[in-house]
Design a protein around this motif. Structure first.
Motif, PDB file in Angstrom:
ATOM      1  N   TRP A  89       0.670  -1.161   0.070  1.00  0.00           N
ATOM      2  CA  TRP A  89      -0.139  -0.014  -0.168  1.00  0.00           C
ATOM      3  C   TRP A  89       0.990   1.162   0.073  1.00  0.00           C
ATOM      4  O   TRP A  89       2.003   0.994   0.389  1.00  0.00           O
ATOM      5  CB  TRP A  89      -1.032  -0.027   1.328  1.00  0.00           C
ATOM      6  CG  TRP A  89      -2.026   0.922   1.182  1.00  0.00           C
ATOM      7  CD1 TRP A  89      -2.284   1.984   2.141  1.00  0.00           C
ATOM      8  CD2 TRP A  89      -3.186   0.670   0.426  1.00  0.00           C
ATOM      9  NE1 TRP A  89      -3.473   2.433   1.898  1.00  0.00           N
ATOM     10  CE2 TRP A  89      -4.220   1.856   0.821  1.00  0.00           C
ATOM     11  CE3 TRP A  89      -3.690  -0.107  -0.739  1.00  0.00           C
ATOM     12  CZ2 TRP A  89      -5.300   2.050  -0.006  1.00  0.00           C
ATOM     13  CZ3 TRP A  89      -4.760   0.067  -1.327  1.00  0.00           C
ATOM     14  CH2 TRP A  89      -5.633   1.064  -0.903  1.00  0.00           C
ATOM     15  N   PHE A  90       0.295   2.464  -0.112  1.00  0.00           N
ATOM     16  CA  PHE A  90       0.960   3.729  -0.224  1.00  0.00           C
ATOM     17  C   PHE A  90       1.382   4.017   1.285  1.00  0.00           C
ATOM     18  O   PHE A  90       0.302   3.917   2.170  1.00  0.00           O
ATOM     19  CB  PHE A  90       0.308   4.641  -0.927  1.00  0.00           C
ATOM     20  CG  PHE A  90      -1.205   5.014  -0.737  1.00  0.00           C
ATOM     21  CD1 PHE A  90      -1.229   6.069   0.344  1.00  0.00           C
ATOM     22  CD2 PHE A  90      -2.076   4.528  -1.309  1.00  0.00           C
ATOM     23  CE1 PHE A  90      -2.382   6.742   0.629  1.00  0.00           C
ATOM     24  CE2 PHE A  90      -3.290   4.888  -0.866  1.00  0.00           C
ATOM     25  CZ  PHE A  90      -3.592   5.960  -0.091  1.00  0.00           C
ATOM     26  N   ASP A  91       2.241   4.964   1.612  1.00  0.00           N
ATOM     27  CA  ASP A  91       2.112   5.540   2.994  1.00  0.00           C
ATOM     28  C   ASP A  91       1.273   6.759   3.074  1.00  0.00           C
ATOM     29  O   ASP A  91       1.592   7.794   2.320  1.00  0.00           O
ATOM     30  CB  ASP A  91       3.693   5.985   3.165  1.00  0.00           C
ATOM     31  CG  ASP A  91       4.093   6.689   4.476  1.00  0.00           C
ATOM     32  OD1 ASP A  91       3.113   6.784   5.040  1.00  0.00           O
ATOM     33  OD2 ASP A  91       5.293   6.644   4.896  1.00  0.00           O
ATOM     34  N   PRO A  92       0.172   6.630   3.951  1.00  0.00           N
ATOM     35  CA  PRO A  92      -0.718   7.884   4.007  1.00  0.00           C
ATOM     36  C   PRO A  92      -0.035   8.989   4.748  1.00  0.00           C
ATOM     37  O   PRO A  92      -0.539   9.966   4.703  1.00  0.00           O
ATOM     38  CB  PRO A  92      -1.696   7.147   4.869  1.00  0.00           C
ATOM     39  CG  PRO A  92      -1.081   5.910   5.652  1.00  0.00           C
ATOM     40  CD  PRO A  92      -0.196   5.446   4.915  1.00  0.00           C
ATOM     41  N   PRO A 107       3.729  12.953   1.929  1.00  0.00           N
ATOM     42  CA  PRO A 107       3.208  13.982   1.233  1.00  0.00           C
ATOM     43  C   PRO A 107       3.382  13.778  -0.176  1.00  0.00           C
ATOM     44  O   PRO A 107       2.285  14.077  -1.026  1.00  0.00           O
ATOM     45  CB  PRO A 107       4.018  15.149   1.621  1.00  0.00           C
ATOM     46  CG  PRO A 107       4.618  14.849   3.000  1.00  0.00           C
ATOM     47  CD  PRO A 107       4.927  13.287   3.138  1.00  0.00           C
ATOM     48  N   LYS A 108       4.462  13.035  -0.544  1.00  0.00           N
ATOM     49  CA  LYS A 108       4.622  12.510  -2.302  1.00  0.00           C
ATOM     50  C   LYS A 108       3.660  11.542  -2.598  1.00  0.00           C
ATOM     51  O   LYS A 108       2.827  11.652  -3.539  1.00  0.00           O
ATOM     52  CB  LYS A 108       5.801  12.251  -2.452  1.00  0.00           C
ATOM     53  CG  LYS A 108       7.071  13.164  -2.370  1.00  0.00           C
ATOM     54  CD  LYS A 108       8.342  12.569  -2.831  1.00  0.00           C
ATOM     55  CE  LYS A 108       9.510  13.609  -2.793  1.00  0.00           C
ATOM     56  NZ  LYS A 108      10.522  13.023  -3.231  1.00  0.00           N
ATOM     57  N   ALA A 109       3.212  10.676  -1.774  1.00  0.00           N
ATOM     58  CA  ALA A 109       2.180   9.668  -1.850  1.00  0.00           C
ATOM     59  C   ALA A 109       0.573  10.199  -1.996  1.00  0.00           C
ATOM     60  O   ALA A 109      -0.207   9.979  -2.908  1.00  0.00           O
ATOM     61  CB  ALA A 109       2.263   8.482  -0.953  1.00  0.00           C
ATOM     62  N   MET A 110       0.498  11.272  -0.985  1.00  0.00           N
ATOM     63  CA  MET A 110      -0.761  11.747  -1.238  1.00  0.00           C
ATOM     64  C   MET A 110      -1.182  12.790  -2.128  1.00  0.00           C
ATOM     65  O   MET A 110      -1.915  13.107  -2.720  1.00  0.00           O
ATOM     66  CB  MET A 110      -1.037  12.582   0.173  1.00  0.00           C
ATOM     67  CG  MET A 110      -0.797  11.703   1.417  1.00  0.00           C
ATOM     68  SD  MET A 110      -2.108   9.943   1.295  1.00  0.00           S
ATOM     69  CE  MET A 110      -3.683  11.069   1.311  1.00  0.00           C
ATOM     70  N   ASP A 111       0.107  13.446  -2.756  1.00  0.00           N
ATOM     71  CA  ASP A 111       0.023  14.304  -3.801  1.00  0.00           C
ATOM     72  C   ASP A 111      -0.267  13.628  -5.091  1.00  0.00           C
ATOM     73  O   ASP A 111      -1.253  13.814  -5.845  1.00  0.00           O
ATOM     74  CB  ASP A 111       1.248  15.313  -3.879  1.00  0.00           C
ATOM     75  CG  ASP A 111       1.173  16.114  -5.181  1.00  0.00           C
ATOM     76  OD1 ASP A 111       0.451  16.995  -5.199  1.00  0.00           O
ATOM     77  OD2 ASP A 111       2.131  15.914  -6.042  1.00  0.00           O
ATOM     78  N   SER A 150      -3.049   5.397   9.395  1.00  0.00           N
ATOM     79  CA  SER A 150      -3.952   6.628   9.662  1.00  0.00           C
ATOM     80  C   SER A 150      -5.393   6.464  10.448  1.00  0.00           C
ATOM     81  O   SER A 150      -6.278   7.272  10.374  1.00  0.00           O
ATOM     82  CB  SER A 150      -4.340   6.958   7.944  1.00  0.00           C
ATOM     83  OG  SER A 150      -4.909   5.532   7.267  1.00  0.00           O
ATOM     84  N   ALA A 151      -5.480   5.149  10.834  1.00  0.00           N
ATOM     85  CA  ALA A 151      -6.797   4.865  11.566  1.00  0.00           C
ATOM     86  C   ALA A 151      -6.380   3.674  12.693  1.00  0.00           C
ATOM     87  O   ALA A 151      -5.321   3.073  12.465  1.00  0.00           O
ATOM     88  CB  ALA A 151      -7.835   4.832  10.861  1.00  0.00           C
ATOM     89  N   ARG A 152      -7.313   3.733  13.774  1.00  0.00           N
ATOM     90  CA  ARG A 152      -7.243   2.500  14.507  1.00  0.00           C
ATOM     91  C   ARG A 152      -8.215   1.292  14.007  1.00  0.00           C
ATOM     92  O   ARG A 152      -9.028   1.641  13.353  1.00  0.00           O
ATOM     93  CB  ARG A 152      -7.730   2.934  16.024  1.00  0.00           C
ATOM     94  CG  ARG A 152      -6.580   3.810  16.649  1.00  0.00           C
ATOM     95  CD  ARG A 152      -7.158   4.229  17.978  1.00  0.00           C
ATOM     96  NE  ARG A 152      -7.221   3.162  18.956  1.00  0.00           N
ATOM     97  CZ  ARG A 152      -6.325   2.620  19.554  1.00  0.00           C
ATOM     98  NH1 ARG A 152      -5.122   3.181  19.650  1.00  0.00           N
ATOM     99  NH2 ARG A 152      -6.572   1.567  20.538  1.00  0.00           N
ATOM    100  N   PRO A 153      -7.685   0.299  14.173  1.00  0.00           N
ATOM    101  CA  PRO A 153      -8.568  -1.091  13.702  1.00  0.00           C
ATOM    102  C   PRO A 153      -9.758  -1.171  14.338  1.00  0.00           C
ATOM    103  O   PRO A 153      -9.957  -0.781  15.632  1.00  0.00           O
ATOM    104  CB  PRO A 153      -7.683  -2.299  13.998  1.00  0.00           C
ATOM    105  CG  PRO A 153      -6.567  -1.795  14.873  1.00  0.00           C
ATOM    106  CD  PRO A 153      -6.480  -0.388  14.738  1.00  0.00           C
ATOM    107  N   VAL A 154     -10.681  -1.627  13.859  1.00  0.00           N
ATOM    108  CA  VAL A 154     -12.157  -2.022  14.404  1.00  0.00           C
ATOM    109  C   VAL A 154     -12.281  -3.471  14.143  1.00  0.00           C
ATOM    110  O   VAL A 154     -12.475  -3.704  13.201  1.00  0.00           O
ATOM    111  CB  VAL A 154     -13.248  -1.109  13.547  1.00  0.00           C
ATOM    112  CG1 VAL A 154     -14.656  -1.486  14.284  1.00  0.00           C
ATOM    113  CG2 VAL A 154     -13.078   0.639  13.688  1.00  0.00           C
TER     114      VAL A 154
END
Length: 204
Positions: free
Chosen positions: A92-95, A98-102, A194-198
């Protein structure tokens, strides 16, 4: 996970593609597993997840390894309720990069899905460009030597520095993702999350 009291049911691909998952889901429902681990191509994965949703089959979790649709923005957009809470172990990409998100924004601004092929191949081109620059040549042998000695770390992926051993990049590592609130989030490892697991999946 028997020592933790979990029942696991792994679903495997059918020998030939099928448009019917009623019997598979009835089997899952009858066995009532805590964890379902689908192993299907995209279309079959979507059909399985949708049929489980329609039949109100809700195990504690749905967890895939390189799942056919589990880490797919197309699946999340088209069938958000069926995709919700599905987890996957995948590249996966690294959230937090900044380069991945751009790049993600540029792809989505063109109406395209930010798929595995986009950020993986983009990262490969960055790695190759770095090797060519360090080789100072387009000679194949020199580029191969530059790749073999690479310590490239300017990834879009949550990878450590590139280090090839027997052709395998030791710096590459998958992450765990989960579909949450109509988006795909990284839940593990913590430094990229980027989030906690549910887990378990909340009651309907």
């Amino acid at each position: 996970l028997p020592d933790r009291g979990f029942q696991v049911l792994e679903t495997v691909p059918h020998p030939t593609p099928t448009r019917e998952f009623e019997n598979v889901v009835l089997k899952i429902k009858a066995q009532n597993p805590d964890l379902v681990i689908p192993a299907n191509y995209y279309n079959e994965y979507v059909l399985l997840a949708r049929t489980m949703q329609q039949q109100r089959v809700r195990p504690k979790g749905i967890y895939s390894v390189l799942g056919g649709a589990a880490s797919s923005y197309k699946f999340v957009k088209e069938f958000p309720e069926a995709a919700q809470y599905i987890m996957d172990c995948n590249h996966w990409f690294d959230p937090k990069n900044p380069k991945a998100m751009d790049l993600k924004k540029r792809v989505e601004d063109k109406g395209q899905f930010y798929t595995y092929e986009v950020y993986m191949n983009y990262s490969c081109i960055l790695l190759l460009a770095d090797a060519i620059e360090r080789a100072g040549s387009t000679d194949r042998a020199k580029i191969t030597d530059a790749l073999a000695s690479s310590t490239f770390s300017d990834h879009l992926m949550p990878y450590g520095p590139t280090k090839f051993i027997d052709g395998q990049n030791q710096g590459a590592a998958p992450v765990n993702t989960q579909v949450l609130a109509n988006d795909i989030q990284v839940i593990l490892p913590a430094q990229f999350a980027s989030a906690r697991p549910v887990f378990p999946i909340p009651p309907a």
